[in-house]
Design an enzyme around this catalytic site. Structure first.
Site, short mmCIF file in Angstrom:
data_model
loop_
_atom_site.label_atom_id
_atom_site.label_comp_id
_atom_site.label_asym_id
_atom_site.label_seq_id
_atom_site.Cartn_x
_atom_site.Cartn_y
_atom_site.Cartn_z
N HIS A 140 1.68 5.37 9.07
CA HIS A 140 2.57 5.67 7.94
C HIS A 140 2.31 4.72 6.79
O HIS A 140 1.76 3.63 6.97
CB HIS A 140 4.05 5.57 8.35
CG HIS A 140 4.46 4.19 8.76
ND1 HIS A 140 4.10 3.63 9.96
CD2 HIS A 140 5.17 3.24 8.11
CE1 HIS A 140 4.59 2.40 10.05
NE2 HIS A 140 5.24 2.13 8.92
N ASP A 142 5.01 2.95 4.02
CA ASP A 142 6.44 2.73 4.10
C ASP A 142 7.21 3.62 3.11
O ASP A 142 6.77 3.82 1.97
CB ASP A 142 6.78 1.26 3.82
CG ASP A 142 6.37 0.36 4.98
OD1 ASP A 142 6.38 0.83 6.13
OD2 ASP A 142 6.05 -0.82 4.73
N HIS A 291 -0.39 2.03 7.73
CA HIS A 291 -0.45 1.01 8.76
C HIS A 291 0.18 1.51 10.06
O HIS A 291 0.88 2.53 10.09
CB HIS A 291 0.19 -0.31 8.29
CG HIS A 291 1.61 -0.18 7.83
ND1 HIS A 291 1.95 0.33 6.60
CD2 HIS A 291 2.78 -0.50 8.43
CE1 HIS A 291 3.26 0.32 6.45
NE2 HIS A 291 3.80 -0.17 7.57
N ARG A 306 10.25 -8.48 7.03
CA ARG A 306 9.52 -7.77 5.97
C ARG A 306 10.38 -7.71 4.71
O ARG A 306 11.57 -7.40 4.78
CB ARG A 306 9.19 -6.35 6.42
CG ARG A 306 8.30 -5.60 5.42
CD ARG A 306 8.09 -4.17 5.84
NE ARG A 306 9.26 -3.36 5.52
CZ ARG A 306 9.49 -2.14 6.02
NH1 ARG A 306 8.65 -1.61 6.88
NH2 ARG A 306 10.56 -1.46 5.67
FE FE2 Z 1 5.84 0.19 8.15
#
Ligand code: FE2
Length: 322
Positions: A140, A142, A291, A306
């Site tokens: 995917h 994000d 990723h 993150r």
């Molecule tokens: Fe992700």
């Protein structure tokens, strides 16, 4: 340029003809360009760049992320980000606040409506162990279900699994596009697809909350081939986590084409795979990559934080190929 369903046929008269997908030319040398066309990399003056793969992934040595960036350093890091798409900084003992301050150099910070927070709403905390298994092992980019998916993300590894594992793999979505057969490139340039959070984040929500979130974040329509706003490169912008269908195609044809495109992202020549250590920071360009967080450590523990940066509305190219 995004196309609506109504003018799709006018733009793509062959849009309803089944796409011939064959196994021919599926192997052999890949075209691997790090920069647009014949552009040549210029040297970096303020840090050292240690490449980890052919078109993406480089360790950056000589930058201390505890310190504010000068304008010159920010500009040079941005150039490195565009060239290498994901940058790695080792041995960075930084706080969440310092991580946020670094990310803020690239724009406003993004809140994620579904993932667990750290100390502030800007921080997503991934703490995976025997009680909370990692579910990010699916290709995917994000938040592509947003109208404005994230520009990028800064991920800091806090705790790595005791016996190893928990790597992350990134895939170069421009390389995936560059290597498509000409007929397929011509066919998908100008098409759009629907991106929806529901089947990833919606499953755990009761119906009333799901309906409220769907009203707040309606499915987004994005070009299948996104033009990177800074490099001008064409990237394959459909992903197996969030993209549900191609606008204007019958369901079975849409699914066939999407599955084919998803497989391109999984081709190893477009990848860098990174083995984390605690206090390592990755900064990736969510407009250029997809990723996959490898889930090979369950039930051991892996903790990361993150911080994402708000991006812009994706746009396409209008049909031509380069
Ligand atoms: Fe992700």
């Amino acid at each position: 340029m995004a196309l609506s369903e109504a003018n799709l046929a006018a733009f793509h008269p062959a849009a309803d003809r089944p796409l011939a997908i064959s196994r021919e030319s599926a192997n052999g040398p890949r075209l691997l360009r790090r920069l647009q066309g014949d552009a040549i990399s210029a040297p970096y003056a303020l840090f050292r760049v240690k490449p980890l793969a052919r078109t993406l992934g480089a360790e950056i040595e000589g930058v201390d992320l505890r310190l504010p960036l000068t304008e010159e350093l920010k500009q040079e890091l941005n150039r490195a980000l565009l060239e290498w798409k994901v940058l790695f900084f080792r041995n960075q003992r930084i706080t969440s606040e310092q991580q946020a301050a670094f990310a803020r150099n690239w724009g406003e910070l993004e809140n994620h409506p579904f993932l667990p927070q750290g100390d502030s709403a800007d921080v997503v905390r991934f703490a995976k162990d025997d009680k909370t298994a990692g579910r990010e092992n699916n290709w995917h980019a994000d938040v592509t279900w947003r109208l404005t998916p994230a520009l990028g993300a800064v991920l800091r590894l806090i705790e790595t699994p005791a016996s190893g594992g928990g790597d992350t793999i990134w895939s170069d979505a421009a390389a995936a596009y560059d290597n498509l057969p000409e007929e397929i490139r011509a066919r998908i340039d100008g098409l759009t697809a629907i991106h929806d959070f529901t089947h990833v984040f919606g499953r755990a929500l009761p119906p009333d909350q799901l309906a409220a979130k769907q009203a707040e974040f309606p499915a987004a329509e994005h070009p299948i081939v996104r033009v990177h706003p800074e490099t001008g490169r064409k990237t394959l912008f459909v992903n197996s986590s969030f993209t549900t269908r191609i606008v204007g195609l019958e369901d079975h044809e849409s699914e066939k084409v999407l599955q084919y495109l998803f497989r391109q992202i999984a081709i190893p020549e477009y990848h860098v795979r990174f083995r984390w250590e605690p206090d390592t920071v990755a900064f990736w360009d969510n407009r250029a990559l997809q990723h996959y967080a490898v889930n090979d450590y369950y039930p051991e523990r892996r903790v990361a934080e993150r911080i994402s940066i708000v991006g812009d509305r994706p746009y396409g190219y209008g049909g031509a190929t380069d």
